[in-house]
Design an enzyme around this catalytic site. Sequence first.
Site, PDB file in Angstrom:
ATOM      1  N   GLU A   1     -11.831   0.862 -10.227  1.00 32.24           N
ATOM      2  CA  GLU A   1     -11.402   0.398 -11.356  1.00 32.24           C
ATOM      3  C   GLU A   1     -12.139  -0.266 -12.755  1.00 32.24           C
ATOM      4  OE1 GLU A   1      -9.317  -1.037  -7.718  1.00 32.24           O
ATOM      5  OE2 GLU A   1     -11.377  -0.776  -8.135  1.00 32.24           O
TER       6      GLU A   1
ATOM      7  N   ARG B   1       0.679   4.059  -3.355  1.00 37.44           N
ATOM      8  CA  ARG B   1      -0.166   4.968  -2.482  1.00 37.44           C
ATOM      9  C   ARG B   1       1.098   6.521  -2.327  1.00 37.44           C
ATOM     10  NH1 ARG B   1      -5.287   3.812  -0.072  1.00 37.44           N
ATOM     11  NH2 ARG B   1      -5.210   1.947  -0.147  1.00 37.44           N
TER      12      ARG B   1
ATOM     13  N   GLU C   1       1.026  -1.311  -0.097  1.00 42.94           N
ATOM     14  CA  GLU C   1      -0.240  -0.491   0.199  1.00 42.94           C
ATOM     15  C   GLU C   1       0.766   1.238   0.090  1.00 42.94           C
ATOM     16  OE1 GLU C   1      -3.367   0.111  -0.184  1.00 42.94           O
ATOM     17  OE2 GLU C   1      -4.452  -1.635  -0.051  1.00 42.94           O
TER      18      GLU C   1
ATOM     19  N   ASP D   1      -5.172  -9.701  -8.172  1.00 44.84           N
ATOM     20  CA  ASP D   1      -5.510  -8.917  -9.047  1.00 44.84           C
ATOM     21  C   ASP D   1      -3.981  -8.440 -10.104  1.00 44.84           C
ATOM     22  OD1 ASP D   1      -4.900  -7.196  -7.146  1.00 44.84           O
ATOM     23  OD2 ASP D   1      -7.092  -6.171  -7.333  1.00 44.84           O
TER      24      ASP D   1
END
Length: 597
Positions: A499, A234, A230, A362
Amino acid sequence: MLKLNRDHISLLLPTSGQEATAAPVTRKSLRRTWKQLSRFQRNIIFTVLLAVLIMGFLVYTNLGELDSGRSKSTNKREQREVEKADREEVGAIEVILQPPDDAQDESLGNVVEEEKSPRGEIENPPTMTPARAPIEEGPKIFIGPQNDRQRAVVAAFQHAWTNYRTYAWGHDNLKPISQGHNDWFGLGLTIVDALDTLYIMNLKTEFDEARNWIENGLSFEVNRDVNLFEVTIRVLGGLLSAYHLSGDQMFLVKAADLGNRLLPCFESQSGIPFSDVNLATLRAHSPKWSPDSSTSEVTTLQLEFRDLSRSTGDEIYETVAHKVNEKVHGLEKRHGLVPIFINANTGMFRTFSTISLGARADSYYEYLLKQWLQTGRKPGDFLIEDYKTAIEGVISELVRKTPNEHHVYIGELINGKEFKPKMDHLTCYLPGTLLLGHKYGMPNSHLKLAQDLLETCFQTYMKQPTQLAPEITYFNLHGESDKDIYVKSNDAHNLLRPEFIESLYYFYVITGNKTYQDMGWTIFNAFEKHTRMKNGYTSIGNVKNVLNTRPRDMMESFFLGETLKYFYLLFSDDRDEIDLDLYVFNSEAHPLPIRDH
């Protein structure tokens, strides 16, 4: 085990009980401080000193007339262009600039001590290239919104930003209903995530405000565990993107500091990084909730770490991240498909783990393609070969079609074998990624799946009364439901995710078909109707009832960093506002430059 050179870690510790005279203490402190600077930081110091000497010489010899004329400009963008030109004038000298000999052996990383693994083998240490000046970047010019739809998105962004600034400034996320804030890592996630969105929207005042907070208020000396994945996508991605778009070196310095603090995650024996690290103590470990890490988390770091290496000239970041590629490449898979859990201690996938294109797997597939794009689309790269094999596996193992309305969707394999007709909203990134791959030579079967899956993802929005998609959708497999698309109560929440908007963006930019803009406009208005609050935007708990959406009082940083950015670019009259031949978006929508070297 790869033993990393800790000289790459910026950590200055005071020595308690130190007894010495004043002069020796000062010399020792200065020497320690110098040695603990990274190679990149030393180059910055020497470059600045050399630039000052050269400019002084030019002024003294009256050769600085051009610079005197340029300095009259008061426009910030013009001044940045002038500064870039000035740096280019001394670029030839900067390229060969080296720190003094007495510092090279400990800081440059040219020599790394060999470390024996538990098996007694000698691991090959990363080989460092000689120091070189950072690559100059930006500024890239954006002119702001050009049509009513873009202006509406900017207005939405400003509403979110203004309330974040009022109630949550410097914290990770805004809680718009309670007028409070949420801190996940304590790194001002919303500010860093929104940096390049501010720049792309040409919101100069807000961008300067965010930039000043990052320079003066963002510290990575945070004594708490953060998630490697993360923080990489980010914060590291956000800083690097802001650097490339604006040309502001401060962002790169911050990115290098953060990159150094994340390096301990890669010191596992297996080659699979630990999932968490304390940015202050530099202690890395597996997640506390499980011995395993998410596969997507350990394989969605490489775009950012490679870009950090190529921006600073320090190969250590790319080296450690690419070793993860090599490790995962060598593991056994099911037709290219990976289980969703992997163990950092053993380096192996969890036995009988779920196979999915949604949560925890994903972006593994996304980064196989995007790394290949980032490095110039070299033929024979095992990353693109793994990608093609995986998509073949998706088509043969996971794709199904509903019996009545013939919606094409991607399900999951529970325990690696039992098919479940469940698809996360996260999977709706895949149509855009498939189309992006097809643009650069992937087969027509990828295009067909992209088109079919995009329509299904759109229907997950349109089938709901709010016209907002749930977090998870189920599909009619063998007539067990009277509906082909249905949602369970526990899965009916919407987190303001990006998405599907991301996929619409790729479809519009690559095809030029404005139908995709219209689809996005419908969804944007649904967000405006059901998630906009007086003091910002909120995720909601129920997309199935317009009268009872159950607001959750949380505005995630990715709403500003991804969702609104993709809306803005989707509605642009200029399909090349971000040129896909020059940039690749990371998993958090931060554009990074494509380089073939």
